[in-house]
Design a protein around this motif. Structure first.
Motif, PDB file in Angstrom:
ATOM      1  N   MET A 183       1.095  -1.158  -0.365  1.00 43.32           N
ATOM      2  CA  MET A 183      -0.046  -0.057  -0.131  1.00 43.32           C
ATOM      3  C   MET A 183       0.510   1.497  -0.002  1.00 43.32           C
ATOM      4  SD  MET A 183      -2.203  -1.223  -0.436  1.00 43.32           S
ATOM      5  CE  MET A 183      -3.798   0.256  -0.506  1.00 43.32           C
ATOM      6  N   PRO A 235       3.228   4.327  -1.675  1.00 43.79           N
ATOM      7  CA  PRO A 235       2.569   4.673  -3.066  1.00 43.79           C
ATOM      8  C   PRO A 235       3.824   4.927  -3.653  1.00 43.79           C
ATOM      9  CG  PRO A 235       1.959   6.365  -0.935  1.00 43.79           C
ATOM     10  CD  PRO A 235       2.554   5.176  -0.351  1.00 43.79           C
ATOM     11  N   TYR A 252       5.137   1.783  -4.533  1.00 44.67           N
ATOM     12  CA  TYR A 252       5.542   0.349  -4.445  1.00 44.67           C
ATOM     13  C   TYR A 252       5.801   0.762  -6.342  1.00 44.67           C
ATOM     14  CZ  TYR A 252       4.066  -4.403  -6.080  1.00 44.67           C
ATOM     15  OH  TYR A 252       3.547  -5.454  -5.624  1.00 44.67           O
ATOM     16  N   ARG A 272      -0.007   9.333  -6.594  1.00 41.71           N
ATOM     17  CA  ARG A 272      -1.475   8.409  -5.636  1.00 41.71           C
ATOM     18  C   ARG A 272      -0.786   9.574  -4.314  1.00 41.71           C
ATOM     19  NH1 ARG A 272       2.720   2.998  -6.645  1.00 41.71           N
ATOM     20  NH2 ARG A 272       2.130   2.019  -8.211  1.00 41.71           N
ATOM     21  N   HIS A 322      -3.582   1.501  -7.119  1.00 39.10           N
ATOM     22  CA  HIS A 322      -3.006   0.694  -5.611  1.00 39.10           C
ATOM     23  C   HIS A 322      -2.933  -0.582  -5.979  1.00 39.10           C
ATOM     24  CE1 HIS A 322      -1.074   3.856  -2.866  1.00 39.10           C
ATOM     25  NE2 HIS A 322      -2.509   4.194  -3.109  1.00 39.10           N
TER      26      HIS A 322
END
Ligand SMILES: Cc1cc2nc3c(=O)[nH]c(=O)nc-3n(C[C@H](O)[C@H](O)[C@H](O)COP(=O)(O)OP(=O)(O)OC[C@H]3O[C@@H](n4cnc5c(N)ncnc54)[C@H](O)[C@@H]3O)c2cc1C
Length: 430
Positions: A343, A345, A347, A382, A400
């Motif tokens: 989760m 931002p 990732y 994000r 996400h």
């Protein structure tokens, strides 16, 4: 023994823009306290140091604080890890680590925040090779909805671990947290003024990588970056050990005294600049423990886009300067390395952060945010989990990619939704 507070004043977040929906708050002093409180309530939420600007930490039923659980549990010199109780703040941990010869890889702009609360929302600093603060986590102890104590670590179960670190407070109560540490180091901080936007656009990657951590402050006016803060390590091992500042940095000139990112506020609140070496924990954050960080009476928003779109993203936001100006105190641009935390931002994305410190005027700010979000839409922005945004839940969810896996994890940890609140229901499940 835990104790229960029933505040006579409304309970608000740090900046006072958000009033929590209950003033009932239990204070735990031990894991047993936490287990008892969790069993006692059908719904509750952990409150960290209350530095989020939205309802992510809110509960309409009951709040739990771990602020009194703030001790170091174990310093493992051989493994280079430190385990702390989850209510500890970075400002409490850092001097201890430094005195024992160790450091963290990264800090946010302020040391006042709780470690568990910061990692839950993927709080970050800056640096092209630095992951968010959550990337230092190697293990956590969590009290789940049924009061059981669960250990989560990359070593034991990397899949659960990658889902659980940036947990948005949704999985349970983090009671202990183990962080990766490294040998302590000294840093210097140099500030340059008035970087021409053309230089910035032509040399963004070089500028962002000019130090261990680089922050760019702009008011979006006059085609310039107002201040460039370069934080360098003063040792030989990091590769950026320059011992003196450049007389001119891509057209920007060195500041001749300490400055605050918001021009009219005293730099007394800020960490030492002017190239004076000092401990890592007194240079990585912009603001000093014991002093008010930022402005105090403010709102914050922040969006993350892939770093490869940095120049274009900044250009399209700059085109909104006339809408932004009346509401803005200052903006900050930073970089964050990619991670594998579901989760987060960041990732799978080396990122650019576009941050806005706003005047405390939600009616005005809420009109500008949709414009910024629309301008950034081609870059799949994000938002920061702990700041203000207006993007519809469906859009956020699409951005996400690991949300379906996180939802499964959520159902396993908390099937009845004990730790869910309106924010989580709206943005994750709605
Ligand atoms: C002046 C200022 C400067 C800031 N600078 C930065 C910055 O440089 N970079 C950045 O990324 N962000 C920054 N932020 C945002 C801030 O770091 C995050 O909002 C962070 O989450 C705040 O931590 P907290 O403990 O205050 O969280 P809270 O608002 O108290 O809680 C946040 C979330 O964590 C959960 N939580 C807290 N403790 C636990 C626990 N023990 N177990 C389970 N869940 C828990 C809560 O339930 C909630 O969901 C700043 C905020 C302010 C006010």
């Amino acid at each position: 023994m835990s104790h229960l507070d029933h505040s006579t004043n409304p309970l608000t977040n740090w900046s006072g823009n958000y009033q929590y929906s209950t003033d009932q708050i239990s204070h735990a002093r031990s894991v047993d306290d936490v287990r008892a409180i969790v069993k006692q309530h059908d719904r509750l939420k952990v409150l960290g140091t209350r530095h989020c600007f939205n309802g992510i930490a809110d509960s309409a039923h009951h709040l739990l604080s771990l602020g009194e659980m703030n001790r170091v549990v174990e310093l493992d010199r051989a493994e280079r890890t430190v385990t702390v109780e989850a209510g500890m703040k970075y400002g409490q941990l850092c001097p201890y680590l430094d005195a024992n010869g160790f450091a963290l890889h990264q800090l946010a702009s302020l040391p006042h925040i709780s470690i568990a609360g910061a990692c839950a929302t993927a709080t970050h600093g800056s640096g092209v090779t630095n992951g968010s603060l959550a990337t230092a986590v190697v293990a956590m102890e969590i009290v789940t909805a049924d009061g059981e104590v669960v250990q989560v670590s990359r070593e034991a179960d990397s899949r659960t671990f990658e889902g659980a670190v940036v947990n948005l407070g949704a999985l349970g109560v983090v009671t202990k947290i183990t962080l990766r540490i490294q040998p302590t180091f000294q840093m210097r901080q140099d500030v340059y003024l008035n970087l021409p936007m053309a230089e910035f656009e032509n040399h963004f990657e070089q500028i962002a990588a000019a130090g261990y951590s680089v922050s760019l402050f702009t008011d979006w006016q006059a085609d310039r970056i107002n201040q460039v803060w370069i934080k360098r390590r003063v040792d030989d091992s990091s590769g950026d050990s320059s011992s003196k500042s450049e007389p001119v940095f891509f057209g920007a000139t060195p500041a001749t005294r300490n400055v605050h990112p918001i021009g009219e506020i005293s730099a007394e609140n800020c960490t030492e600049q002017m190239g004076i070496p000092g401990p890592w924990y007194d240079r990585l954050p912009h603001f000093r423990m014991g002093f008010t960080p930022s402005s105090g009476k403010e709102l914050q928003s922040e969006y993350f886009v892939p770093r490869r779109h940095a120049v274009e993203a900044i250009r399209v936001v700059g085109e909104l300067r006339d809408h932004i100006r009346p509401h803005l105190l200052i903006s900050e641009l930073r970089t964050i390395d990619a991670d594998g935390l579901w989760m987060s931002p960041f990732y799978n994305r080396p990122s650019l952060a576009l941050h806005f410190t706003w005047k405390q005027d939600w009616p005005g700010v809420s009109k500008v945010l949709p414009m910024i979000e629309a301008a950034l839409a081609p870059f799949d922005p994000r938002p920061h989990w702990g700041k203000l945004f207006t993007m519809p839940p469906a859009q956020l969810q699409k951005r996400h990619e690991k949300l379906p896996e996180f939802k499964q994890l959520l159902m396993g940890f908390d099937p009845q939704g004990k730790f869910r609140n309106d924010f989580l229901v709206n943005y994750l499940l709605g």
